[in-house]
Write a protein that holds these residues in place. Structure first.
Motif, PDB file in Angstrom:
ATOM      1  N   LEU A 260       0.950  -1.015  -0.075  1.00  0.00           N
ATOM      2  CA  LEU A 260       0.114   0.130   0.073  1.00  0.00           C
ATOM      3  C   LEU A 260       0.840   1.608  -0.112  1.00  0.00           C
ATOM      4  O   LEU A 260       1.948   1.588   0.919  1.00  0.00           O
ATOM      5  N   VAL A 261       0.614   2.164  -0.930  1.00  0.00           N
ATOM      6  CA  VAL A 261       1.513   3.478  -1.082  1.00  0.00           C
ATOM      7  C   VAL A 261       0.535   4.570  -0.954  1.00  0.00           C
ATOM      8  O   VAL A 261      -0.579   4.567  -1.649  1.00  0.00           O
ATOM      9  N   GLU A 262       0.747   5.680  -0.296  1.00  0.00           N
ATOM     10  CA  GLU A 262       0.159   6.898  -0.344  1.00  0.00           C
ATOM     11  C   GLU A 262       1.281   8.015  -0.948  1.00  0.00           C
ATOM     12  O   GLU A 262       2.313   8.116  -0.104  1.00  0.00           O
ATOM     13  N   LEU A 263       0.898   8.605  -1.830  1.00  0.00           N
ATOM     14  CA  LEU A 263       1.626   9.876  -2.249  1.00  0.00           C
ATOM     15  C   LEU A 263       0.996  11.128  -2.072  1.00  0.00           C
ATOM     16  O   LEU A 263      -0.115  11.303  -2.381  1.00  0.00           O
ATOM     17  N   ASN A 264       1.579  11.788  -1.041  1.00  0.00           N
ATOM     18  CA  ASN A 264       0.820  13.186  -0.636  1.00  0.00           C
ATOM     19  C   ASN A 264       0.527  13.889  -1.736  1.00  0.00           C
ATOM     20  O   ASN A 264       1.233  13.906  -2.895  1.00  0.00           O
ATOM     21  N   LEU A 270       6.202   9.920   0.495  1.00  0.00           N
ATOM     22  CA  LEU A 270       5.665   8.318   0.271  1.00  0.00           C
ATOM     23  C   LEU A 270       5.469   7.930   1.447  1.00  0.00           C
ATOM     24  O   LEU A 270       6.321   7.910   2.386  1.00  0.00           O
ATOM     25  N   THR A 271       4.303   7.205   1.903  1.00  0.00           N
ATOM     26  CA  THR A 271       4.038   6.547   3.007  1.00  0.00           C
ATOM     27  C   THR A 271       3.734   5.106   2.377  1.00  0.00           C
ATOM     28  O   THR A 271       2.843   4.843   1.556  1.00  0.00           O
ATOM     29  N   VAL A 272       4.321   3.957   3.107  1.00  0.00           N
ATOM     30  CA  VAL A 272       4.354   2.754   2.552  1.00  0.00           C
ATOM     31  C   VAL A 272       4.243   1.652   3.522  1.00  0.00           C
ATOM     32  O   VAL A 272       4.513   1.851   4.847  1.00  0.00           O
ATOM     33  N   TRP A 273       3.146   0.826   3.448  1.00  0.00           N
ATOM     34  CA  TRP A 273       2.925  -0.255   4.248  1.00  0.00           C
ATOM     35  C   TRP A 273       3.106  -1.571   3.053  1.00  0.00           C
ATOM     36  O   TRP A 273       2.403  -1.643   2.177  1.00  0.00           O
ATOM     37  N   SER A 274       4.025  -2.305   3.458  1.00  0.00           N
ATOM     38  CA  SER A 274       4.386  -3.605   2.453  1.00  0.00           C
ATOM     39  C   SER A 274       4.684  -4.833   3.276  1.00  0.00           C
ATOM     40  O   SER A 274       5.609  -4.824   4.199  1.00  0.00           O
ATOM     41  N   GLY A 276       5.134  -8.993   2.731  1.00  0.00           N
ATOM     42  CA  GLY A 276       5.005 -10.240   1.689  1.00  0.00           C
ATOM     43  C   GLY A 276       5.437 -10.055   0.460  1.00  0.00           C
ATOM     44  O   GLY A 276       5.177 -11.095  -0.433  1.00  0.00           O
ATOM     45  N   MET A 277       5.625  -8.699   0.061  1.00  0.00           N
ATOM     46  CA  MET A 277       5.889  -8.308  -1.422  1.00  0.00           C
ATOM     47  C   MET A 277       7.394  -8.171  -1.836  1.00  0.00           C
ATOM     48  O   MET A 277       8.007  -8.019  -0.668  1.00  0.00           O
ATOM     49  N   PRO A 278       7.746  -8.338  -3.203  1.00  0.00           N
ATOM     50  CA  PRO A 278       9.094  -7.830  -3.316  1.00  0.00           C
ATOM     51  C   PRO A 278       9.202  -6.327  -3.147  1.00  0.00           C
ATOM     52  O   PRO A 278       8.392  -5.637  -2.797  1.00  0.00           O
ATOM     53  N   LYS A 279      10.662  -5.956  -2.712  1.00  0.00           N
ATOM     54  CA  LYS A 279      11.052  -4.743  -2.605  1.00  0.00           C
ATOM     55  C   LYS A 279      10.373  -3.381  -3.528  1.00  0.00           C
ATOM     56  O   LYS A 279      10.268  -3.969  -4.689  1.00  0.00           O
ATOM     57  N   LEU A 280      10.313  -2.599  -3.144  1.00  0.00           N
ATOM     58  CA  LEU A 280       9.977  -1.390  -4.117  1.00  0.00           C
ATOM     59  C   LEU A 280      11.050  -0.695  -4.435  1.00  0.00           C
ATOM     60  O   LEU A 280      12.035  -0.556  -3.830  1.00  0.00           O
ATOM     61  N   ILE A 281      11.060  -0.366  -5.702  1.00  0.00           N
ATOM     62  CA  ILE A 281      12.416   0.419  -6.524  1.00  0.00           C
ATOM     63  C   ILE A 281      12.169   1.787  -6.691  1.00  0.00           C
ATOM     64  O   ILE A 281      11.014   2.348  -7.497  1.00  0.00           O
ATOM     65  N   LEU A 282      13.012   2.684  -5.886  1.00  0.00           N
ATOM     66  CA  LEU A 282      12.749   4.007  -6.087  1.00  0.00           C
ATOM     67  C   LEU A 282      13.758   4.532  -7.032  1.00  0.00           C
ATOM     68  O   LEU A 282      15.008   4.508  -6.754  1.00  0.00           O
ATOM     69  N   LEU A 283      13.131   5.208  -8.110  1.00  0.00           N
ATOM     70  CA  LEU A 283      14.272   5.861  -8.964  1.00  0.00           C
ATOM     71  C   LEU A 283      14.182   7.207  -9.083  1.00  0.00           C
ATOM     72  O   LEU A 283      13.070   7.853  -8.971  1.00  0.00           O
ATOM     73  N   ASP A 284      15.223   7.683  -9.667  1.00  0.00           N
ATOM     74  CA  ASP A 284      15.296   9.387  -9.921  1.00  0.00           C
ATOM     75  C   ASP A 284      14.689   9.372 -11.157  1.00  0.00           C
ATOM     76  O   ASP A 284      14.228   8.599 -11.905  1.00  0.00           O
ATOM     77  N   SER A 285      14.662  10.792 -11.575  1.00  0.00           N
ATOM     78  CA  SER A 285      14.075  11.185 -12.959  1.00  0.00           C
ATOM     79  C   SER A 285      14.770  10.472 -14.218  1.00  0.00           C
ATOM     80  O   SER A 285      13.924  10.581 -15.183  1.00  0.00           O
ATOM     81  N   ALA A 286      15.996  10.144 -14.312  1.00  0.00           N
ATOM     82  CA  ALA A 286      16.554   9.467 -15.179  1.00  0.00           C
ATOM     83  C   ALA A 286      16.704   8.205 -15.045  1.00  0.00           C
ATOM     84  O   ALA A 286      17.257   7.318 -15.645  1.00  0.00           O
ATOM     85  N   CYS A 309       0.549  -5.125  13.185  1.00  0.00           N
ATOM     86  CA  CYS A 309       1.326  -3.930  13.007  1.00  0.00           C
ATOM     87  C   CYS A 309       0.905  -3.025  11.863  1.00  0.00           C
ATOM     88  O   CYS A 309       1.065  -3.300  10.856  1.00  0.00           O
ATOM     89  N   GLN A 310       0.548  -1.699  12.305  1.00  0.00           N
ATOM     90  CA  GLN A 310       0.159  -0.504  11.446  1.00  0.00           C
ATOM     91  C   GLN A 310       1.307   0.277  11.053  1.00  0.00           C
ATOM     92  O   GLN A 310       1.140   0.995  10.343  1.00  0.00           O
ATOM     93  N   ASP A 311       2.404   0.067  11.678  1.00  0.00           N
ATOM     94  CA  ASP A 311       3.428   1.099  11.316  1.00  0.00           C
ATOM     95  C   ASP A 311       3.804   1.069   9.850  1.00  0.00           C
ATOM     96  O   ASP A 311       3.739   0.001   9.251  1.00  0.00           O
ATOM     97  N   VAL A 312       4.276   2.199   9.490  1.00  0.00           N
ATOM     98  CA  VAL A 312       4.513   2.703   8.067  1.00  0.00           C
ATOM     99  C   VAL A 312       5.908   3.201   7.843  1.00  0.00           C
ATOM    100  O   VAL A 312       6.355   3.345   8.914  1.00  0.00           O
TER     101      VAL A 312
END
Length: 569
Positions: A260-264, A270-274, A276-286, A309-312
């Motif tokens: 679950l992802v929230e972009l304000n 970014l606020t993330v709760w994840s 059992g899923m693979p890691k998320l990949i954060l890339l720059d604009s390039a 656990c609700q911690d994000v």
């Protein structure tokens, strides 16, 4: 079961019929010269066993064989019946058969003079083979019926998922995805929603089941996500409710992995709760790799409501950064050498040379499988971090707020500290307070950190420096478990005060305190100390007292004014 005896020799027919009847079967005798007409008049299908007199004296035997073979073939073509009749040839010598018999499927030979015991054994053997054949044929028919039902079910699921997912996948200018019917049937789902506060919500999940269980499980989660995300509720609260619904609608043996992802609204947090899923990949604009966002929580269904656990995790991003999400199928695809695609190949594409990671992944998969693209079996999603367009934001209603100020005070003695973690209970109480529901995640994160510090360092007297090494990390939590089990003195006080535009959280313990002048200079890159970095990011003020044994933080309800720092919780 009937047995057909074809012979012009009446004595032979009587002898064979006697053996057949002793086996408990019905004997039907037909003269060879009348066989064709008898078959036409009395038999739609051949009996299960046919004995034909092919002896040298039986001039019509070869012709009877040809008639039987032609009749059986024609009946199978006309009625679609499986021809399972067996043909026994009666002859004086195993070494002699009519020339015409060589082109016909004869299953066994019975010699004359007839040995009654041997014939009975052959008939019994045939009955066993026929029973096995019919069981296999029944299983085959049942399997075909099941396959037809499965095709109908899959088509139905495809239509339902297409309709539901399309309704919950908004056409956002900063979001694109690849999800196939195969992925949907395998229990994958992808949802988006824009909240009243202007935040963009994203859910990517995998239900570890196929067919109807996956469909029922996924469809029960969709309305929960949509309703809560539309209200702008915290992703941790959404995860907790999804966990409750999953436990209510799915067997315990079917876990639900979800990110679950929230972009304000401003596109910078970014606020993330994840779990059992693979890691998320954060890339720059390039499209260069900036960070891998961990998914170290267990999937839904792993914990009950009280232990969940609700911690994000909070991450600061820059405009143009890209969040790339994948499902396990991409990493687990194997080539003809049975080698998995894996993380290394995927991350090698995040080097800044691929302007379009979607196309780069597709090309890489084709090369990996030597031209056989497998994009149809995986799910990809990309969220570009940028402010939400005004036209996409939903009208914001007046959010109810508490009309009165209030405070809450809790004191836990040694016995209570051993038995319970008060944080989830406190947060559930706050969920019912007007104006605080969407702040649950942040308040839970803050209170969890303050309580953990008070318990571990204040009451139990543990030293964080132990966690500087991997083995030390394990030793630290071993000591924590042992000391907590033996705890017989000490206390922790928790106080929360609602003051209109802010919430004050105060945690005090019975410990000796610490040198809090160093707290603001902790190295956030170490395996410890990062929790306070989150607290500093979320709170507008932090005050220590009682030689560090008491901490009070001020949490503003207007979080847009805060500058949240990078974090990798």
């Amino acid at each position: 079961m009937a047995v057909l005896i074809v012979s012009d020799d009446q004595a032979l027919c009587s002898q064979v019929a006697k053996v057949v009847e002793q086996c408990g079967l019905e004997a039907l005798a037909v003269a060879a010269k009348h066989l064709s007409q008898s078959l036409q008049d009395h038999f739609q299908y051949l009996p299960a066993l046919v004995l034909v007199d092919c002896s040298k004296r039986a001039s019509a035997g070869a012709g009877a064989l040809a008639v039987l073979d032609e009749y059986a073939t024609r009946r199978v073509a006309d009625f679609g019946s499986t021809y399972d009749s067996m043909l026994f040839a009666i002859t004086e010598d195993d070494a002699w058969l009519p020339p015409a018999a060589l082109s016909i499927a004869i299953d066994d030979v019975v010699n004359t003079p007839i040995n009654a015991n041997l014939l009975a054994l052959k008939i019994a053997s045939h009955q066993r083979r026929q029973a096995r054949f019919r069981q296999v044929d029944n299983d085959r028919r049942a399997l075909l019926h099941h396959q037809e039902n499965l095709k109908v079910e899959q088509q139905l699921l495809h239509n339902i998922f297409n309709r539901q997912c399309q309704q919950l996948l908004l056409d956002l200018p900063n979001f694109r995805y690849q999800i196939s019917p195969m992925s949907l049937r395998n229990g994958n789902f992808l949802l988006t929603q824009v909240s009243r506060t202007g935040s963009t919500y994203l859910a990517l999940g995998q239900i570890h089941a196929r067919g109807l269980p996956a469909a029922v499980g996924a469809l029960s989660l969709f309305p929960v996500f949509r309703a809560m995300a539309e209200k702008g509720l915290p992703v941790g609260s959404i995860a907790a409710e999804l966990n409750r619904v999953a436990r209510q609608n799915l067997p315990e043996t079917i876990p639900v992995a979800v990110t679950l992802v929230e972009l304000n609204r401003g596109g910078q947090q970014l606020t993330v709760w994840s779990g059992g899923m693979p890691k998320l990949i954060l890339l720059d604009s390039a499209c260069r790799l900036k960070q891998l966002l961990n998914s170290d929580r267990p999937p839904l269904q792993s914990s009950d409501d009280h232990q969940f656990c609700q911690d994000v995790d909070l991450y600061r991003v820059e405009q143009g950064d890209r969040l790339f999400l994948v499902t396990d199928e991409l990493l687990q695809i194997t080539n003809y050498e049975n080698i998995a695609y894996g993380w290394d190949r995927l991350l090698s594409l995040c080097d800044g040379f691929a302007a379009d990671l979607f196309q780069a992944v597709a090309k890489s998969l084709e090369q990996f499988n030597e031209g056989a693209s497998q994009l149809g079996d995986i799910t990809l999603a990309e969220l570009v971090c940028e402010p939400l367009a005004e036209a996409m934001a939903q009208p914001q209603g007046d959010e109810p707020v508490s009309a009165i100020n209030w405070d809450l005070s809790i004191e836990l003695d040694a016995d209570a500290l051993r038995r319970t973690n008060p944080v989830p209970q406190v947060i559930r109480m706050l969920a019912n307070v007007d104006g605080l529901a969407r702040h649950q995640d942040f308040l839970s994160t803050i209170l969890t950190e303050l309580y953990s510090n008070a318990l571990e360092h204040g009451v139990l007297g543990l030293d964080s420096q132990i966690k500087a090494t991997e083995q030390g990390f394990l030793d630290y939590y071993q000591q924590r478990t042992e000391r907590l089990a033996e705890l017989n003195c000490g206390w922790i006080k928790i106080q929360l005060a609602y003051l209109g535009e802010r919430v004050l959280l105060t945690v005090q313990d019975s410990g000796a305190g610490f040198d809090y002048s160093q707290a603001a200079h902790m190295d956030d890159e170490r395996t410890f100390g990062r929790g306070m970095a989150i607290v500093r990011a979320l709170c507008s003020r932090i005050d220590f007292s009682q030689q560090g044994a008491c901490i009070q933080v001020t949490y503003p309800l207007n979080q847009e004014s805060l500058d949240v720092q990078p974090n990798a919780c």
